[in-house]
Design a protein around this motif. Structure first.
Motif, short mmCIF file in Angstrom:
data_model
loop_
_atom_site.label_atom_id
_atom_site.label_comp_id
_atom_site.label_asym_id
_atom_site.label_seq_id
_atom_site.Cartn_x
_atom_site.Cartn_y
_atom_site.Cartn_z
N ALA A 15 57.65 -3.69 53.58
CA ALA A 15 56.29 -3.61 52.46
C ALA A 15 54.82 -3.20 52.55
N HIS A 21 46.27 -8.74 43.61
CA HIS A 21 47.11 -7.80 44.54
C HIS A 21 47.26 -6.37 45.02
N ASP A 39 59.50 -2.14 44.95
CA ASP A 39 59.74 -2.48 44.03
C ASP A 39 58.84 -3.89 43.97
N ARG A 40 58.23 -4.14 45.51
CA ARG A 40 57.36 -4.96 45.73
C ARG A 40 56.49 -5.21 46.61
N LYS A 65 45.51 -11.37 40.96
CA LYS A 65 46.97 -11.96 40.36
C LYS A 65 46.99 -13.03 39.57
N PRO A 81 51.71 -4.07 42.16
CA PRO A 81 52.04 -4.87 42.42
C PRO A 81 53.65 -4.34 43.22
N ARG A 82 54.34 -3.94 41.54
CA ARG A 82 55.47 -2.66 41.81
C ARG A 82 55.48 -0.90 41.81
N ARG A 138 54.43 -10.97 37.33
CA ARG A 138 54.80 -10.08 38.59
C ARG A 138 53.90 -8.94 38.94
N ASP A 139 53.31 -8.33 37.62
CA ASP A 139 52.65 -7.30 37.59
C ASP A 139 51.02 -7.40 37.40
#
Length: 340
Positions: A194, A73, A119-120, A7, A77-78, A11-12
């Motif tokens: 999720a 993560h 998406d998440r 992390k 992550p997505r 976002r990724d």
């Protein structure tokens, strides 16, 4: 090779190569900043990543740093696509038997599959969030693969060649929301929140002899509130291999690199409710729904509750020597804090 995503403020996250013993890792920003970037250009970057992995194992990677699973993560992550199968027909048979229904003959040669939200995802140490215990919160411990590009109409043999990575997943289900959704005839949506994937994703060769016929032939270890809950072998009673599942997904469409395909809840054939639990010598379960099915079949009604706030779920797979392969998914069920 083993990979993880740390992390950061992106976002990724940050792609790292991980040592086999899960003790150290090396960031590889000059090769690929994210796992998706590596998958997009796999033929070019895989040899470079392999050299980093070899140096890490030899203790010759100066950029090596301690690997912290809690900082991870999900490996992706997505994702562009997350499709979950139901490869263990025993699980389907129990569901049907609990409501006195037959399993359609087609289920034994045509896999079930749904397209989940991608998406998440949440991290392997992030909580399982829900607004209400009344939703029937359940774990689902599974194995998943990540593909490269797959052409439309790919054969199982071609699909097998496109499998890049293997990982574990907790595909959470909200059981009490499922009946009304399925009754609409349009599939899951609200009942599938999720998912969380294992800290580490590995190339199939890392599994050695345990990767046979595009199945992972090792026990999947599931603990609930610190006690053994499931130890089924992921390679047994798997009606459809990952090659077959990937080919099924690609029947009418191309699959893009980074597509995730899940096995569905790992489930082994067992005897009675009394003999199937780990404490009674069985291999146990990978979801609470199966316990409740046994209870319904044998006693007329389920007795075991679904997950409650504060419950903990741990999912792991070990090699023949007892070493963790993918790291651990370790989650606590929590009331979602984003709403009063």
């Amino acid at each position: 090779m083993k990979f993880a995503t740390l992390k950061n403020d992106k976002r990724d996250g940050q792609l790292v190569v991980v040592s086999r013993d899960l003790r150290h890792c090396v960031p590889v920003p000059a090769i690929a900043t994210t796992l998706q970037a590596a998958l997009d250009d796999w033929e070019t970057v895989a040899p470079q990543l392999a050299r980093i992995a070899a140096a890490l194992e030899a203790g010759e990677a100066p950029e090596a740093q301690p690997f912290d699973q809690a900082a991870c993560h999900s490996p992706l992550p997505r994702a562009y696509q997350w499709a979950d199968g139901s490869a263990y027909i025993n699980h389907v048979e129990l569901v049907r038997k609990a409501r006195n229904a037959e399993v359609p003959a087609s289920f034994y040669n045509d896999p079930l599959m749904y397209q989940g939200g991608s998406d998440r995802f949440v991290g392997p140490r992030d909580p399982i969030d829900a607004l209400s215990e009344e939703w029937g919160i359940d774990l689902e411990a599974e194995v998943a693969v990540v593909t490269g590009d797959v052409p439309m109409g790919a054969t199982p043999e071609e699909a097998a060649g496109a499998i890049r990575l293997v990982m574990l997943v907790n595909d959470v289900s909200l059981r009490n929301l499922i009946p009304n959704e399925l009754a609409k005839g349009f599939g899951f949506f609200q009942s599938k929140p999720a998912s969380a994937f294992s800290p580490v994703a590995v190339t199939p060769d890392e599994l050695g002899d345990a990767w046979q016929d595009n199945k992972v032939r090792l026990p999947l270890r599931v603990d609930l509130n610190g006690k053994p809950f499931g130890r089924p072998n992921a390679g047994e009673d798997m009606t459809f291999s990952f090659a077959q599942l990937v080919a099924h997904a690609a029947k009418t469409r191309e699959l893009g690199a980074g597509t995730i395909i899940g096995s569905g809840t790992v489930s082994n054939k067992q005897g009675s409710l009394h003999g199937s639990s780990v404490e009674n010598g069985g291999v146990g379960y990978c979801c609470l729904a199966e316990v409740r099915m046994y209870e319904t079949i044998e006693g007329g009604a389920p007795q075991t509750p679904f997950l409650r706030f504060g419950d903990t779920v741990r999912i792991e797979m070990q090699d023949a020597e007892g070493a963790s392969i993918f790291g651990t998914i370790d989650q606590v069920v929590r009331r979602y804090p984003g709403r009063a």
